[in-house]
Design an enzyme around this catalytic site. Structure first.
Site: not given
Length: 275
Positions: A2-3
DNA sequence: AACTTACCCTGAAAGC
DNA sequence: TGCTTTCAGGGTAAGT
């Protein structure tokens, strides 16, 4: 992994489930990773915001009559593999009980972290405390970025520090540098390079947010939305995960190196290291 | 102050 | 087949 786009997608998906709800209990067995969560018991979730890769749940006293409601912030970092699920799973680490149901936090590799703090008290999270501007907001200006980039070290490592801009992780750093045609190890960007990178970051991040993030299920990461749906941006990757495949601009094989202890993908023809 | 390195953690993939 | 090793990486702390 997750960014910013994946965290923003998560925020949008869980907001209708959690906004306005009262937290009855946060259940887990790792107080070191999920700190002070008991302080959230009985609080109402007023809003769900995001800063870089951090989710921030704004909490207030559930009792609207309270004269001095003690407001708090519940910080959630998804780490590498964290995500919310409607159903309990093999890797459920935290269960959030509200007055409307339950939501489970799955995190197979246990890099995710939660903490309940006073609003804005980020001393225990130095990366959040020193977070740079949001790439899609006005506070992220080309002028300031170009100026800071003029003295930077290896540009990819610099981006991953979260200081020049927030929310850029390994995938989107590689994609932005490919789009801007800059070598990941380049130092001290000239104004033309920095300007290209500024616009590339905005374009890549906006495109990824619009696509619902990137989902990688082949051992690279397992990001999924809470309902099990995949994001779509992985189909638009030009560099990340494309080792030994032809560059879509010039046909040269994408190379993979290690930089700052991260797998780094780039086109050796389009992204030349400048002296 | 800025950069480098080790560590956390576990499932998937590769190696034997 | 089944065991062992390697790899993935965001953030943090310790070391330089």
């Amino acid at each position: 992994m997750p960014e910013l786009p994946e965290v923003e997608t998560t925020r949008r998906k869980i907001e209708p489930l959690l906004k306005g709800r009262v937290i009855e209990r946060i259940e887990h067995d790792a107080p070191h990773k999920y700190r002070n969560t008991e302080a959230a018991h009985g609080k109402r979730i007023k809003a769900l915001t995001r800063r870089g890769k951090y989710l921030l749940l704004q909490l207030a006293s559930a009792d609207a009559e309270g004269d001095v409601p003690h407001e708090l912030e519940l910080i959630v970092h998804l780490g590498m593999t964290g995500g919310f699920r409607l159903e309990q799973g093999k890797h459920t680490r935290v269960t959030l009980h509200t007055d409307d149901g339950v939501l489970h936090f799955d995190d197979s590799r246990r890099f995710g972290k939660w903490a309940v703090v006073d609003p804005g008290e980020y001393a225990s999270m130095p990366t959040l405390a020193a977070m740079g501007p949001e790439p899609l907001e006005e506070a992220f200006t080309e002028a300031a970025f170009v100026k800071a980039a003029a003295t930077c070290g290896a540009v990819k490592v610099w981006l991953l520090s979260q200081k020049p801009v927030s929310g850029v992780g390994n995938i989107y750093a590689d994609e932005s540098l490919w789009l801007a045609r800059i070598h990941p190890a380049q130092t001290k960007l000239n104004p033309a390079e920095a300007g290209r990178l500024y616009h590339a970051i905005r374009e890549v991040m906006q495109g990824a947010v619009n696509a619902g993030g990137s989902s990688l299920g082949n051992g690279v990461g397992n990001y999924r939305q809470h309902d099990g749906l995949s994001g779509l941006f992985q189909h638009q990757h030009h560099a990340y995960g494309r080792e030994n495949q032809p560059c879509e601009r010039c046909g040269t094989e994408i190379r993979k190196i290690v930089l700052g202890q991260r797998g780094t993908h780039f086109c050796p023809q389009c992204q030349k290291l400048r002296e």
